[in-house]
Design a protein around this motif. Sequence first.
Motif, PDB file in Angstrom:
ATOM      1  N   ARG A   1      45.930  40.256  58.953  1.00 22.82           N
ATOM      2  CA  ARG A   1      46.002  39.639  57.628  1.00 22.82           C
ATOM      3  C   ARG A   1      45.514  40.656  56.607  1.00 22.82           C
ATOM      4  NH1 ARG A   1      41.219  35.724  55.887  1.00 22.82           N
ATOM      5  NH2 ARG A   1      42.376  36.035  54.024  1.00 22.82           N
ATOM      6  N   ALA A   2      45.857  40.426  55.360  1.00 19.54           N
ATOM      7  CA  ALA A   2      45.394  41.320  54.297  1.00 19.54           C
ATOM      8  C   ALA A   2      43.877  41.215  54.192  1.00 19.54           C
ATOM      9  CB  ALA A   2      46.044  40.962  52.970  1.00 19.54           C
ATOM     10  N   ARG A   3      43.233  42.349  54.028  1.00 21.73           N
ATOM     11  CA  ARG A   3      41.782  42.364  53.878  1.00 21.73           C
ATOM     12  C   ARG A   3      41.426  41.818  52.500  1.00 21.73           C
ATOM     13  NH1 ARG A   3      37.806  44.592  56.510  1.00 21.73           N
ATOM     14  NH2 ARG A   3      39.099  45.983  57.724  1.00 21.73           N
ATOM     15  N   CYS A   4      40.421  40.993  52.456  1.00 23.63           N
ATOM     16  CA  CYS A   4      39.936  40.463  51.187  1.00 23.63           C
ATOM     17  C   CYS A   4      39.277  41.599  50.410  1.00 23.63           C
ATOM     18  CB  CYS A   4      38.922  39.357  51.419  1.00 23.63           C
ATOM     19  SG  CYS A   4      39.577  37.968  52.357  1.00 23.63           S
ATOM     20  N   GLN A   5      39.759  41.852  49.217  1.00 22.00           N
ATOM     21  CA  GLN A   5      39.239  42.968  48.429  1.00 22.00           C
ATOM     22  C   GLN A   5      38.308  42.510  47.311  1.00 22.00           C
ATOM     23  OE1 GLN A   5      39.862  46.043  49.318  1.00 22.00           O
ATOM     24  NE2 GLN A   5      41.547  45.715  50.729  1.00 22.00           N
ATOM     25  N   SER A   6      38.246  41.204  47.034  1.00 19.19           N
ATOM     26  CA  SER A   6      37.549  40.723  45.844  1.00 19.19           C
ATOM     27  C   SER A   6      36.048  41.014  45.861  1.00 19.19           C
ATOM     28  CB  SER A   6      37.795  39.227  45.655  1.00 19.19           C
ATOM     29  OG  SER A   6      37.344  38.513  46.794  1.00 19.19           O
ATOM     30  N   HIS A   7      35.371  40.715  46.942  1.00 19.27           N
ATOM     31  CA  HIS A   7      33.931  40.949  47.059  1.00 19.27           C
ATOM     32  C   HIS A   7      33.552  40.831  48.535  1.00 19.27           C
ATOM     33  CE1 HIS A   7      34.229  36.581  46.971  1.00 19.27           C
ATOM     34  NE2 HIS A   7      33.050  36.530  47.527  1.00 19.27           N
ATOM     35  N   HIS A   8      32.340  41.235  48.846  1.00 21.20           N
ATOM     36  CA  HIS A   8      31.874  41.228  50.236  1.00 21.20           C
ATOM     37  C   HIS A   8      31.595  39.799  50.685  1.00 21.20           C
ATOM     38  CE1 HIS A   8      30.015  42.844  53.834  1.00 21.20           C
ATOM     39  NE2 HIS A   8      29.049  41.969  53.661  1.00 21.20           N
ATOM     40  N   HIS A   9      32.248  39.397  51.760  1.00 20.84           N
ATOM     41  CA  HIS A   9      31.997  38.094  52.367  1.00 20.84           C
ATOM     42  C   HIS A   9      32.521  38.115  53.802  1.00 20.84           C
ATOM     43  CE1 HIS A   9      36.106  37.738  50.744  1.00 20.84           C
ATOM     44  NE2 HIS A   9      36.319  36.936  51.764  1.00 20.84           N
ATOM     45  N   HIS A  10      32.290  37.037  54.519  1.00 15.32           N
ATOM     46  CA  HIS A  10      32.703  36.931  55.914  1.00 15.32           C
ATOM     47  C   HIS A  10      33.499  35.647  56.101  1.00 15.32           C
ATOM     48  CE1 HIS A  10      30.418  40.469  56.948  1.00 15.32           C
ATOM     49  NE2 HIS A  10      29.451  40.005  56.178  1.00 15.32           N
ATOM     50  N   HIS A  11      33.934  35.354  57.343  1.00 19.40           N
ATOM     51  CA  HIS A  11      34.857  34.245  57.558  1.00 19.40           C
ATOM     52  C   HIS A  11      34.509  33.364  58.751  1.00 19.40           C
ATOM     53  CE1 HIS A  11      37.509  37.275  55.502  1.00 19.40           C
ATOM     54  NE2 HIS A  11      37.624  36.228  54.726  1.00 19.40           N
ATOM     55  N   LEU A  12      34.815  32.078  58.579  1.00 16.34           N
ATOM     56  CA  LEU A  12      34.904  31.117  59.673  1.00 16.34           C
ATOM     57  C   LEU A  12      36.400  31.028  59.982  1.00 16.34           C
ATOM     58  CD1 LEU A  12      32.745  28.282  58.087  1.00 16.34           C
ATOM     59  CD2 LEU A  12      32.020  29.802  59.919  1.00 16.34           C
ATOM     60  N   ILE A  13      36.783  31.123  61.248  1.00 18.80           N
ATOM     61  CA  ILE A  13      38.203  31.124  61.611  1.00 18.80           C
ATOM     62  C   ILE A  13      38.453  30.040  62.645  1.00 18.80           C
ATOM     63  CG2 ILE A  13      40.106  32.478  62.564  1.00 18.80           C
ATOM     64  CD1 ILE A  13      38.452  35.000  61.707  1.00 18.80           C
ATOM     65  N   CYS A  14      39.381  29.145  62.332  1.00 17.03           N
ATOM     66  CA  CYS A  14      39.748  28.090  63.280  1.00 17.03           C
ATOM     67  C   CYS A  14      40.609  28.696  64.380  1.00 17.03           C
ATOM     68  CB  CYS A  14      40.509  26.963  62.569  1.00 17.03           C
ATOM     69  SG  CYS A  14      40.975  25.636  63.714  1.00 17.03           S
ATOM     70  N   MET A  15      40.212  28.462  65.616  1.00 19.21           N
ATOM     71  CA  MET A  15      40.938  29.023  66.761  1.00 19.21           C
ATOM     72  C   MET A  15      42.223  28.255  67.057  1.00 19.21           C
ATOM     73  SD  MET A  15      37.694  30.098  69.226  1.00 19.21           S
ATOM     74  CE  MET A  15      37.996  28.752  70.281  1.00 19.21           C
ATOM     75  N   ASN A  16      42.427  27.119  66.414  1.00 22.09           N
ATOM     76  CA  ASN A  16      43.648  26.353  66.626  1.00 22.09           C
ATOM     77  C   ASN A  16      44.672  26.647  65.527  1.00 22.09           C
ATOM     78  OD1 ASN A  16      45.251  24.344  67.996  1.00 22.09           O
ATOM     79  ND2 ASN A  16      44.822  23.020  66.248  1.00 22.09           N
ATOM     80  N   CYS A  17      44.353  26.304  64.278  1.00 17.89           N
ATOM     81  CA  CYS A  17      45.328  26.467  63.190  1.00 17.89           C
ATOM     82  C   CYS A  17      45.159  27.806  62.468  1.00 17.89           C
ATOM     83  CB  CYS A  17      45.213  25.319  62.194  1.00 17.89           C
ATOM     84  SG  CYS A  17      43.689  25.341  61.206  1.00 17.89           S
ATOM     85  N   GLU A  18      44.096  28.550  62.787  1.00 15.00           N
ATOM     86  CA  GLU A  18      43.799  29.871  62.222  1.00 15.00           C
ATOM     87  C   GLU A  18      43.437  29.823  60.736  1.00 15.00           C
ATOM     88  OE1 GLU A  18      46.900  32.581  63.375  1.00 15.00           O
ATOM     89  OE2 GLU A  18      46.631  32.090  65.492  1.00 15.00           O
TER      90      GLU A  18
END
Length: 156
Positions: free
Chosen positions: A90-107
């Motif tokens: 996926r495209a890298r988020c460029q706006s500011h530094h942050h992290h992600h929660l990712i659903c393993m089913n629907c992504e």
Amino acid sequence: MGNHEHEVQSTVQDILKAMSAKGWRITDQRKSLAALFAETTGYLSPKDVYDYMKQPYPGVSFDTVYRNLRLLSEMGVLEQIYLNDGLKFRARCQSHHHHHLICMNCEKTVPFEFCPMKQIDNLPSDFQIVNHRFEILGYCGDCAPAESREAETEKH
């Protein structure tokens, strides 16, 4: 121009600038690839990208698509992750530094602002950190197994 349109255009430009900085010619195929990732909120498999690209460009090969994805990831404009069904981008988020929660089913990907790097003690002093990623894999509220939702409801 709406905020979403501005973000899409900004992401396309970031991807194209990275390509140009590496000496890549900016072709219609590469513009289409940049637009695909800018407009997609979730993760795409190499096959997803290939299926999309072969519509307007029937001569494109899977190997070319895959090689471009890996190179764009190395350039830092795409993120890659291994999910249940393989490698995705996926495209890298460029706006500011942050992290992600990712659903393993629907992504579905949900950003969160907390950065665990600030909490880590005793890192080797001679190690220079250049970048880091922190992702939490689980199930969103829509995809959580029914028994997990029932157990959570009983707690409250």
